[in-house]
Design a protein around this motif. Structure first.
Motif, PDB file in Angstrom:
ATOM      1  N   GLY A 274      -6.903   1.180   6.449  1.00  0.00           N
ATOM      2  CA  GLY A 274      -6.024   0.190   5.831  1.00  0.00           C
ATOM      3  C   GLY A 274      -4.806   0.653   5.065  1.00  0.00           C
ATOM      4  O   GLY A 274      -4.425   0.005   4.096  1.00  0.00           O
ATOM      5  N   PRO A 275      -4.135   1.778   5.438  1.00  0.00           N
ATOM      6  CA  PRO A 275      -2.961   2.146   4.632  1.00  0.00           C
ATOM      7  C   PRO A 275      -1.903   1.049   4.656  1.00  0.00           C
ATOM      8  O   PRO A 275      -1.630   0.473   5.692  1.00  0.00           O
ATOM      9  CB  PRO A 275      -2.443   3.421   5.299  1.00  0.00           C
ATOM     10  CG  PRO A 275      -3.021   3.435   6.664  1.00  0.00           C
ATOM     11  CD  PRO A 275      -4.304   2.669   6.613  1.00  0.00           C
ATOM     12  N   HIS A 276      -1.365   0.751   3.508  1.00  0.00           N
ATOM     13  CA  HIS A 276      -0.306  -0.252   3.352  1.00  0.00           C
ATOM     14  C   HIS A 276      -0.762  -1.681   3.648  1.00  0.00           C
ATOM     15  O   HIS A 276       0.061  -2.580   3.785  1.00  0.00           O
ATOM     16  CB  HIS A 276       0.908   0.064   4.237  1.00  0.00           C
ATOM     17  CG  HIS A 276       1.473   1.436   4.024  1.00  0.00           C
ATOM     18  ND1 HIS A 276       2.400   1.728   3.046  1.00  0.00           N
ATOM     19  CD2 HIS A 276       1.243   2.601   4.678  1.00  0.00           C
ATOM     20  CE1 HIS A 276       2.706   3.023   3.106  1.00  0.00           C
ATOM     21  NE2 HIS A 276       2.019   3.579   4.073  1.00  0.00           N
ATOM     22  N   ALA A 277      -2.078  -1.892   3.736  1.00  0.00           N
ATOM     23  CA  ALA A 277      -2.563  -3.221   4.143  1.00  0.00           C
ATOM     24  C   ALA A 277      -2.131  -4.305   3.169  1.00  0.00           C
ATOM     25  O   ALA A 277      -1.557  -5.327   3.557  1.00  0.00           O
ATOM     26  CB  ALA A 277      -4.081  -3.208   4.255  1.00  0.00           C
ATOM     27  N   LEU A 278      -2.422  -4.093   1.889  1.00  0.00           N
ATOM     28  CA  LEU A 278      -2.121  -5.123   0.895  1.00  0.00           C
ATOM     29  C   LEU A 278      -0.628  -5.268   0.707  1.00  0.00           C
ATOM     30  O   LEU A 278      -0.087  -6.381   0.642  1.00  0.00           O
ATOM     31  CB  LEU A 278      -2.775  -4.747  -0.442  1.00  0.00           C
ATOM     32  CG  LEU A 278      -2.401  -5.633  -1.626  1.00  0.00           C
ATOM     33  CD1 LEU A 278      -2.888  -7.046  -1.406  1.00  0.00           C
ATOM     34  CD2 LEU A 278      -2.959  -5.062  -2.923  1.00  0.00           C
ATOM     35  N   THR A 279       0.049  -4.142   0.616  1.00  0.00           N
ATOM     36  CA  THR A 279       1.452  -4.179   0.233  1.00  0.00           C
ATOM     37  C   THR A 279       2.341  -4.750   1.336  1.00  0.00           C
ATOM     38  O   THR A 279       3.316  -5.444   1.050  1.00  0.00           O
ATOM     39  CB  THR A 279       1.905  -2.776  -0.178  1.00  0.00           C
ATOM     40  OG1 THR A 279       1.343  -1.817   0.730  1.00  0.00           O
ATOM     41  CG2 THR A 279       1.397  -2.456  -1.575  1.00  0.00           C
ATOM     42  N   VAL A 280       2.019  -4.494   2.579  1.00  0.00           N
ATOM     43  CA  VAL A 280       2.816  -5.082   3.666  1.00  0.00           C
ATOM     44  C   VAL A 280       2.684  -6.602   3.640  1.00  0.00           C
ATOM     45  O   VAL A 280       3.674  -7.330   3.749  1.00  0.00           O
ATOM     46  CB  VAL A 280       2.401  -4.512   5.040  1.00  0.00           C
ATOM     47  CG1 VAL A 280       2.923  -5.379   6.189  1.00  0.00           C
ATOM     48  CG2 VAL A 280       2.921  -3.095   5.189  1.00  0.00           C
ATOM     49  N   MET A 281       1.475  -7.083   3.441  1.00  0.00           N
ATOM     50  CA  MET A 281       1.306  -8.549   3.362  1.00  0.00           C
ATOM     51  C   MET A 281       2.022  -9.109   2.147  1.00  0.00           C
ATOM     52  O   MET A 281       2.608 -10.201   2.216  1.00  0.00           O
ATOM     53  CB  MET A 281      -0.178  -8.918   3.236  1.00  0.00           C
ATOM     54  CG  MET A 281      -0.926  -8.814   4.517  1.00  0.00           C
ATOM     55  SD  MET A 281      -2.486  -9.708   4.493  1.00  0.00           S
ATOM     56  CE  MET A 281      -3.249  -9.152   2.984  1.00  0.00           C
ATOM     57  N   SER A 282       1.972  -8.366   1.049  1.00  0.00           N
ATOM     58  CA  SER A 282       2.674  -8.835  -0.158  1.00  0.00           C
ATOM     59  C   SER A 282       4.149  -9.006   0.130  1.00  0.00           C
ATOM     60  O   SER A 282       4.770  -9.974  -0.305  1.00  0.00           O
ATOM     61  CB  SER A 282       2.536  -7.838  -1.305  1.00  0.00           C
ATOM     62  OG  SER A 282       1.201  -7.573  -1.576  1.00  0.00           O
ATOM     63  N   VAL A 283       4.695  -8.059   0.865  1.00  0.00           N
ATOM     64  CA  VAL A 283       6.120  -8.139   1.176  1.00  0.00           C
ATOM     65  C   VAL A 283       6.400  -9.280   2.142  1.00  0.00           C
ATOM     66  O   VAL A 283       7.397 -10.005   1.984  1.00  0.00           O
ATOM     67  CB  VAL A 283       6.625  -6.791   1.739  1.00  0.00           C
ATOM     68  CG1 VAL A 283       8.025  -6.915   2.308  1.00  0.00           C
ATOM     69  CG2 VAL A 283       6.591  -5.730   0.646  1.00  0.00           C
TER      70      VAL A 283
END
Lengths: 153, 254, 763
Positions: C322-331
């Motif tokens: 899950g690298p960048h999983a949360l942050t990509v969705m946040s963006v």
């Protein structure tokens, strides 16, 4: 023993027959010729062979016997800069720079081959040099500016 | 580096070359653009025949004769010098968008590879080029009938025998290999179409010009699509439609 | 201004044009060990046993490392600040393989040839597990891809296969819909796509004369690499130096600790230098890519066409990790929900695991996915309500002076910071763009014939760095010829940050750019910078540069006054000039300061973290031709007009837009990542993964409109990512205009278009 000319110098290669020109050149410190893929299509490994643009990664060493190989290391000496290279810098046509030597060689071979090349000719010789940074917009402009001066090397 | 290569041989006659090729770990080396890209680890010996075949192209209205060692670029340059407006130039170029590779890839290598999605192959099939092939002697065979055996030394075709030739290709990008390619020629009172692309083999069909219609194109497409497969580029129905459309466009242009 | 905003040659242009040895691999050969990864051939399964014996017996093989050599230490490969807002769900070698391409072992030996031979001799027994390839099947599937990891840092719910989740609401969207006169909804898909940097991932590691680990690597995040390698290999940070040379493209793909830790492990375990380079094939299946998303947007409007409610739902495919999983969705949420104003806004998002390659960071970072949905839906709404799509948008933008409530709620992994818009040039972008694409003529032209032409547009925003998180630091010192060293951690991946930042310093110091000696991205010699991502470098590090340069300038003034023995003076033309007419040049000031009088080194440091992240804005227009017999779409022209505040370097900024556009067009029309039914990647070369080459390019016009952004250095905002957001929806909208077919899934294939055409009612 394979003998050929490399940037104006006589060179001997005594290497395994499966050695590609890319392997050989990078081993010898000609770092302008680069690896982009194993199938040559990226053109990061472009060199000139008797003036014709080809892929060093697709050439087995025995096929360069007696030929004249050029890389951009031969273009400018010491503090000089070749006018095509200067045009690239002037137009902002360089971003990461990985494909730049390939583009420079491609345009230079066109300049030597054809009088008054047009934009379509430029795009044709750049089709085998992949660039993911520039969208080719400024490289084409830099090439046209240079070609308009009618100054092959 | 292509690690498995132990030797590069340069035989002095084609007969010697044919003998060497009987070994399973040996293959013919012409331009090398396909071979060196693939680096098959089962190949240990290359038979380089570049000194045995020419690399020139002679073109006139009576005949075009291409040495097997001639590069794609050499051919394109000659055609361009005779007829810069030739509409097929662009299509043939797109069999290999990279000029670097066109400077290396030979006709012999291209035919040996025999890619069904090569516009060069579709062109040669359209004109039904004559191949000069060496096994233990030289013989002549048309490309549509060639079984793939022997060493190709020359390719010839005769523009006088065709009164029109067209090529249509469908691809996601000009630089991308085509999904469907159709080439067509007009000879006397008939059309000859060939279909290639992301398929197993090039298929051809012939019909009288007066019989040609959208229905015949559709029928041909329905048969030809059996050698295609469905993939992310399209279902079989879609590819069938593409083939039919391409045949129609080529026929209209002819 | 003399330098900022003016055409300026790149500081590294000459070395790049001449093909000098500046990239990671451009080093005389040390006696490297060559390392290669043994990749998993299966999409999901446990490693039961690994037999390395035959491989180790080969002459020339030095070491083979697997999970058996390490106790598991969980981290994330995402190159982000600490604590990383990504699930810590992987270790250097996992015992379970979760995608075809996952890492089984690293083999290092004297030559690539013997290493490749060794790879084939390693015997691995797997216990295969059931696979999940469709992200729609992932949540609550019986098969758990990361069992036993509940509670791991930033991993939302391992037992339900949910890597990350966002659930935020402002106001009450349902009530808003109830109060709306019109409610519209649409679901849109964006696929995996590859960055395709022409230089593959490459890392070289060695021990220096003091046994410090030196990592020379193609990375966008040298400081994160240092920290993460230190953590994983359990050595102190001070024992590691990370050097980033010139990089051949990144686009987010190198915002990752992809192979640095395993290459370092080889060096630490053998004492020898190690070189690990990915082949192009490996780039396609074992690196990182864009997160596929299914985005549902629901918008409620009143009769005046003002939005009342915006409801956004995302299902995102992370792949096996899950690298960048949360942050990509946040963006995806924070950038799109910050464009149009509505009193009620909700985001519900889940990022789920599947047995496909892990996605990561790729330019735009969630915004392209979100905007494909939003800007397509806006056109669909306009069409249904029979209103002009541009007017509909203009009615609803957040405007200058307004605050954007969702920004405070949605940080990247934590609460965000309030945003008050101080510059918004969207109207000017639209007006200029419509003119250049000939919008008024082409939009309303009657469409006929086999080849139909259409135009479409989209408006987008991004951000300038991550507020409250991204920090850049800079050191400047003066030399006796009036030149200055500018050392900064900031990472130039071809984006030109070395040049833009040198321009800012040069502007403050009033010297030509070639008097700036730039050194960047070396953890020993340059101060900290989070790295090149989130469009932060010009805006955040630029502010640090300005601050440090101003400090140096005031020191020059003070030193000049001391040397002239006066109390009052000013700086003019590179001299300190006193009110009584004395003067002393920069050069003399520094020379005396080094050797003879009031000796001191004029130098300054500055750090900057911004709590603002002002959005740049962009309007993208597309002109396409649809072949209605085959469904093929050809793009004629893209016009991209951006408001990035004050442009520091016009050519470089144009270059960012010109390069982003074909990447977006690829995702929209031509780039497919294909897997078979066992999750094996099929198209792992450029012959079968089609990127735009020189002969494919449409005409591109990229321009900028000027606004004044008070919070940015010289008024600058970000520029590098935003141009990638617009082309996908603009093209989808143009296709609709051309032939009446609405496609809601990228890549838009000819078959989808043709099927759409065939299903249209006959007019």
């Amino acid at each position: 023993m394979i003998q050929f000319q490399l940037n104006g110098k006589q060179v001997s290669a005594n290497v395994r027959p499966g050695t590609t020109l890319l392997d050989f050149l990078r081993d010898k410190g000609y770092f302008s010729v680069k690896y982009g893929s194993d199938k040559g299509e990226t053109g990061a490994d472009t060199i000139l062979v008797d003036g014709n643009m080809m892929n060093a990664s697709l050439m087995l060493i025995h096929t360069v016997s007696g030929k004249n190989i050029e890389t951009v290391e031969s273009f400018a000496h010491g503090q000089d800069v070749h006018p095509l290279q200067d045009s690239f810098i002037e137009e902002g046509a360089i971003q990461c720079g990985y494909c730049t030597p390939g583009m420079v060689l491609a345009i230079e071979s066109l300049a030597r081959e054809k009088d008054n090349p047009n934009e379509s000719d430029v795009k044709d010789v750049l089709a085998g040099v992949y660039c993911r940074c520039t969208g080719y917009v400024k490289p084409v402009k830099a090439a046209m500016n240079y070609l308009a001066t009618g100054e092959p090397k | 580096m292509w690690y498995s290569i132990k030797t590069v041989e340069k035989p002095s006659t084609l007969k010697e070359a044919v003998v060497s090729l009987k070994n399973i770990d040996t293959t013919l080396f012409s331009g090398g653009s396909y071979l060196v890209a693939d680096k098959n680890p089962n190949i240990q010996s290359l038979i380089d025949i570049n000194d045995l075949v020419g690399d020139g192209v002679i073109a006139s209205i009576d005949g075009v004769h291409i040495d097997a060692g001639a590069t794609l670029q050499t051919f394109l340059d000659i055609v361009y010098s005779i007829n810069p407006e030739c509409r097929l130039l662009k299509g043939i170029k797109l069999s290999c968008p990279s000029k670097q590779i066109r400077n290396q890839r030979t006709f012999g290598g291209e035919i040996g590879k025999g890619r069904p999605n090569s516009e060069v192959m579709l062109f040669l099939h359209a004109v039904n080029a004559d191949l000069t092939v060496f096994t233990d002697t030289e013989r002549s065979v048309s490309i549509r009938d060639w079984d793939g055996s022997g060493i190709v030394t020359k390719i010839s075709y005769f523009p006088k025998r065709i009164s029109g030739i067209e090529l249509e290709r469908f691809s996601l990008l000009e630089s991308a290999p085509a999904i469907v390619i159709v080439s067509g020629v007009k000879r006397k009172n008939q059309f000859e179409f060939s279909v290639g692309g992301t398929t197993n083999k090039i298929q051809s069909f012939t019909c009288l010009i007066e019989d040609w219609s959208a229905e015949i194109s559709k029928e041909f497409a329905g048969n030809a699509v059996k050698e295609f497969s469905a993939d992310h580029l399209g279902s079989l129905d879609y590819k069938e439609n593409l083939i039919a459309t391409a045949v129609n466009r080529v026929g209209d242009a002819l | 201004m003399k330098i900022v905003g003016k055409k300026t040659r790149r500081v590294d242009g000459l070395s790049l044009a001449k093909g000098k040895a500046v990239f990671a691999d451009d080093m005389p050969k040390k006696d490297y060990l060559y390392a290669k990864i043994l990749h998993s051939p299966i999409a999901h399964g446990k490693i039961v046993s690994i037999d390395k014996s035959k491989a180790l017996a080969l002459d020339g093989i030095e070491i083979i490392l697997t999970h058996e050599d390490f106790t598991p230490h969980y981290f994330t490969t995402a190159g982000q600040g600490y604590p990383e807002p990504s699930p810590r769900d992987t270790s250097m070698f996992n015992k379970t393989m979760r995608f075809v391409g996952d890492r089984v072992a690293v083999v290092a030996g004297e030559s690539l040839e013997v290493v490749e031979e060794a790879l084939a001799l390693i015997n691995v027994e797997y216990e295969e597990l059931p696979t999940i390839f469709d992200m729609g099947d992932s949540i609550d599937n019986d098969t758990v891809i990361h069992p036993g990891k509940d509670g791991f840092s930033f991993l939302h719910d391992a037992s339900r296969n949910i890597a990350a989740n966002i659930s935020e609401e402002l106001g009450d969207v349902q009530k808003g819909f109830n109060d709306s006169d019109y409610v519209f909804e649409g679901t849109y898909f964006t696929p995996y796509a590859q960055q395709c940097s022409i230089e593959p991932h490459i890392t070289l590691t060695w021990l220096d004369e003091n046994d410090r680990l030196i990592i020379r690597t193609a990375t966008q995040v040298p400081y994160h690499v240092r920290r993460v390698v230190a953590e994983i290999l359990d050595i102190p940070v001070r024992k590691i130096r990370v050097i980033k040379p010139r990089i051949g493209g990144g686009f987010g793909g190198k915002q990752e600790i992809l192979n640095e830790e395993v290459c370092s492990a080889v060096t630490l375990n053998t004492g020898k230098p190690c070189r690990l380079e990915y082949t192009r094939e490996e780039e396609f299946y074992a690196a990182r890519s864009r997160h596929p998303q299914k985005v549902t947007y629901k918008i409620g409007l009143n009769k005046d066409l003002m939005m009342q409610s915006i409801d956004m739902e995302i299902l995102q495919n992370c792949g096996g990790y899950g690298p960048h999983a949360l942050t990509v969705m946040s963006v995806s949420a924070s950038k799109t929900l910050a464009l149009y104003r509505a009193p009620n806004v909700r985001i519900q998002a889940n990022a789920v695991y599947t047995n496909l390659p892990p996605a990561g960071a790729y330019r735009g970072y969630g915004a392209p996915q979100g905007y494909f949905a939003l800007e397509s839906l806006m056109d669909e709404i306009a069409e249904q309500l029979n209103v002009d799509p541009i007017e509909l948008r203009k009615k609803n933008y957040f405007r200058e002076g307004e605050d954007v409530p969702i920004a405070k709620v949605l940080g990247e992994g934590r609460e965000g910071f309030p945003v008050i818009l101080q510059s918004n040039g969207i109207d000017a972008c639209i007006d200029r763009g419509r003119e250049l694409i000939d919008w008024d003529t082409l939009k309303n032209e009657k469409k006929s014939g086999i080849f139909r032409r259409g135009v479409g547009m989209a408006t987008v925003a991004q951000a300038s760095g991550i507020a409250g998180i991204d920090m850049g630091s800079v050191f400047i010192k003066m030399n006796e010829d009036g030149s200055f060293n500018l050392n900064m951690g900031a990472t130039d991946l071809g984006t030109g940050s070395d040049t833009a930042l040198a321009q800012i310093a040069a502007e403050v110091l009033d010297v030509p750019v070639d008097k700036m000696i730039v050194i960047s991205s070396d953890t020993d010699t340059t101060p900290f910078d989070t790295g090149a991502y989130a469009s932060s470098t010009t805006y955040v590090t630029g502010a640090a540069v300005k601050k440090a340069a101003e400090d140096v300038l005031s020191q020059i003034l003070e030193q000049g006054k001391k040397l002239l023995e006066v109390d009052e003076a000013t700086i003019e033309n590179n001299q300190v000039v006193s009110t009584d007419g004395q003067s002393i040049s920069y050069q003399d000031i520094c020379t005396k300061s080094f050797y003879t009088d009031h000796q001191t080194q004029i130098q300054a440091v500055a750090s900057k973290v911004s709590y603002d992240s002002p959005p740049p804005y962009n309007a993208t227009f597309a002109d396409v031709i649809v072949d209605t017999e085959t469904g093929f779409v050809k793009v004629n022209k893209i016009v991209s007009i951006t408001d990035s505040g004050q442009i520091i370097n016009p050519q470089m900024s144009e270059g960012q837009a010109e390069g982003a556009i074909p990447q977006s067009l690829g995702m929209t029309l031509t780039e497919h990542m294909i897997f078979d039914d066992k999750g094996r990647p099929i198209n792992t070369d450029f012959e079968n993964y089609h990127i735009y080459t020189s002969i494919d390019m449409p005409e591109i016009i990229a321009e900028f409109v000027h606004t004044d952004e008070p919070t940015g250095p010289y008024g600058a905002k970000a520029v590098a990512e935003i141009p990638i957001n617009g082309p996908a929806p603009a093209v989808a909208n143009a296709i609709y205009n051309a032939c009446g077919v609405r496609i809601r899934e990228c890549p838009i294939t000819p078959e989808k278009v043709l099927n759409g055409i065939n299903q249209l009612p006959i007019k």
